[in-house]
Motif scaffolding. Structure first.
Motif, short mmCIF file in Angstrom:
data_model
loop_
_atom_site.label_atom_id
_atom_site.label_comp_id
_atom_site.label_asym_id
_atom_site.label_seq_id
_atom_site.Cartn_x
_atom_site.Cartn_y
_atom_site.Cartn_z
N GLY A 58 -3.62 -14.21 83.21
CA GLY A 58 -2.68 -14.45 84.39
C GLY A 58 -2.00 -13.06 84.52
O GLY A 58 -1.76 -12.33 83.65
N HIS A 59 -1.37 -13.03 85.91
CA HIS A 59 -0.84 -11.81 86.10
C HIS A 59 0.77 -11.84 85.93
O HIS A 59 1.35 -10.78 86.06
N SER A 60 1.18 -12.60 85.21
CA SER A 60 2.62 -12.85 85.26
C SER A 60 3.27 -11.95 84.17
O SER A 60 4.15 -11.35 84.50
N GLU A 61 2.57 -11.46 83.03
CA GLU A 61 2.86 -10.71 82.20
C GLU A 61 3.08 -9.32 82.77
O GLU A 61 4.27 -8.60 82.64
N CYS A 62 2.10 -8.70 83.30
CA CYS A 62 2.00 -7.47 83.83
C CYS A 62 3.02 -7.36 85.15
O CYS A 62 3.78 -6.29 85.19
N CYS A 63 2.91 -8.47 85.81
CA CYS A 63 4.07 -8.34 87.23
C CYS A 63 5.42 -8.35 86.48
O CYS A 63 6.11 -7.69 87.21
N GLY A 64 5.68 -8.96 85.43
CA GLY A 64 6.91 -9.16 84.88
C GLY A 64 7.63 -7.68 84.39
O GLY A 64 8.68 -7.60 84.76
N ILE A 65 6.55 -6.78 83.97
CA ILE A 65 6.95 -5.48 83.50
C ILE A 65 7.02 -4.44 84.72
O ILE A 65 7.77 -3.74 84.90
N ARG A 66 5.92 -4.54 85.50
CA ARG A 66 5.74 -3.59 86.52
C ARG A 66 6.63 -3.90 87.90
O ARG A 66 7.12 -3.01 88.60
N LYS A 67 7.10 -5.09 88.04
CA LYS A 67 7.73 -5.39 89.29
C LYS A 67 9.03 -6.24 89.09
O LYS A 67 10.17 -5.70 89.62
N VAL A 68 8.93 -7.32 88.33
CA VAL A 68 10.13 -8.27 88.13
C VAL A 68 11.36 -7.38 87.36
O VAL A 68 12.67 -7.58 87.84
N GLN A 69 11.16 -6.69 86.42
CA GLN A 69 12.09 -6.21 85.52
C GLN A 69 12.46 -4.93 86.41
O GLN A 69 13.89 -5.02 86.46
#
Length: 243
Positions: A115-126
């Protein structure tokens, strides 16, 4: 003339008052708010907001998330907008340490498996969270018709996802009631920049590995994270849309 940062009760009242107002009127309300307000920029809708803000002749800030995995055309597009409006665009990048740990332990394409949530969490959300901690409100190009998770977005809302215990964040969605056709009619009419990937069948454009063109009559969000359920297609920037 600026107006005080609205309370949560006042936000609800403003949402009802502005529910049928034009995007420009909602945007003007946002830009009149006291404190630090900025437009979040990445795609066609956001350029419309930048153009409207430019025509309102009010000071405005713009920021954009550089995930490190955008298409080359997207980087060129960001620079084209900066030059076209003669504005500064604040670029927000991911922290090096968590990003390095992710790609070292899981590689560059772990999102296809878990799933994309971990990568998006680091690259976008943080990076977004870090930027929003410096703001009192932000302006987005979200539309209700973009995906099932966005059907109920209001034109103005309290952003519970990114507010802190000592600070409330206001989120403005001036284009909530617009369609994709409305956005592109404005772009063509005003002759403003857009991402050249749109001419190659891309509609909703994110990171290069997670974005692909859509076929005729496919919904625009089918080109994002196509291997996942449609009701999960939020990267975390608008996680409050998920029910």
């Amino acid at each position: 003339m600026t107006t005080p940062i609205p309370s949560i009760d006042l936000i609800d009242a403003l949402t009802q008052e502005y529910i049928d107002k034009s995007p420009s009127e909602i945007l003007e309300l946002a830009l009149n708010q006291e404190g630090e307000i900025a437009i979040s920029f990445s795609g066609a809708e956001d350029v419309v907001l930048i153009d409207m803000a430019y025509r309102l002749r009010k000071p405005f800030r713009v920021f954009s998330l550089d995930t490190g995995r955008l298409h080359p055309e997207t980087y060129q597009f960001i620079d084209a907008v900066r030059k076209f409006y003669k504005i500064e665009i604040e670029i927000c990048s991911p922290e090096a340490k968590p990003l390095q740990e992710l790609v070292t332990t899981k590689g560059f394409f772990s999102f296809f498996e878990d799933g994309h949530s971990e990568c998006c969490g680091i690259r976008k959300v943080q990076p977004l969270r870090k930027k929003l901690a410096t703001l009192d409100g932000w302006i987005t190009g979200q539309r209700k018709d973009q995906s099932p998770t966005r059907n109920d977005i209001p034109v103005i809302q309290f952003d519970a996802g990114f507010s802190g215990p000592n600070k409330q964040l206001i989120k403005y969605n001036p284009l909530a009631n617009w369609s994709s056709a409305d956005v592109w009619s404005y772009i063509r009419m005003m002759e403003i920049p857009y991402n050249p990937l749109h001419e190659k069948g891309f509609i909703s454009i994110g990171c290069e590995p997670c974005t692909r063109p859509v076929l005729p009559n496919q919904h625009e969000r089918e080109g994002r994270w196509w291997w996942e359920e449609a009701t999960h297609k939020e990267c975390g920037l608008h996680a409050g849309n998920l029910k």
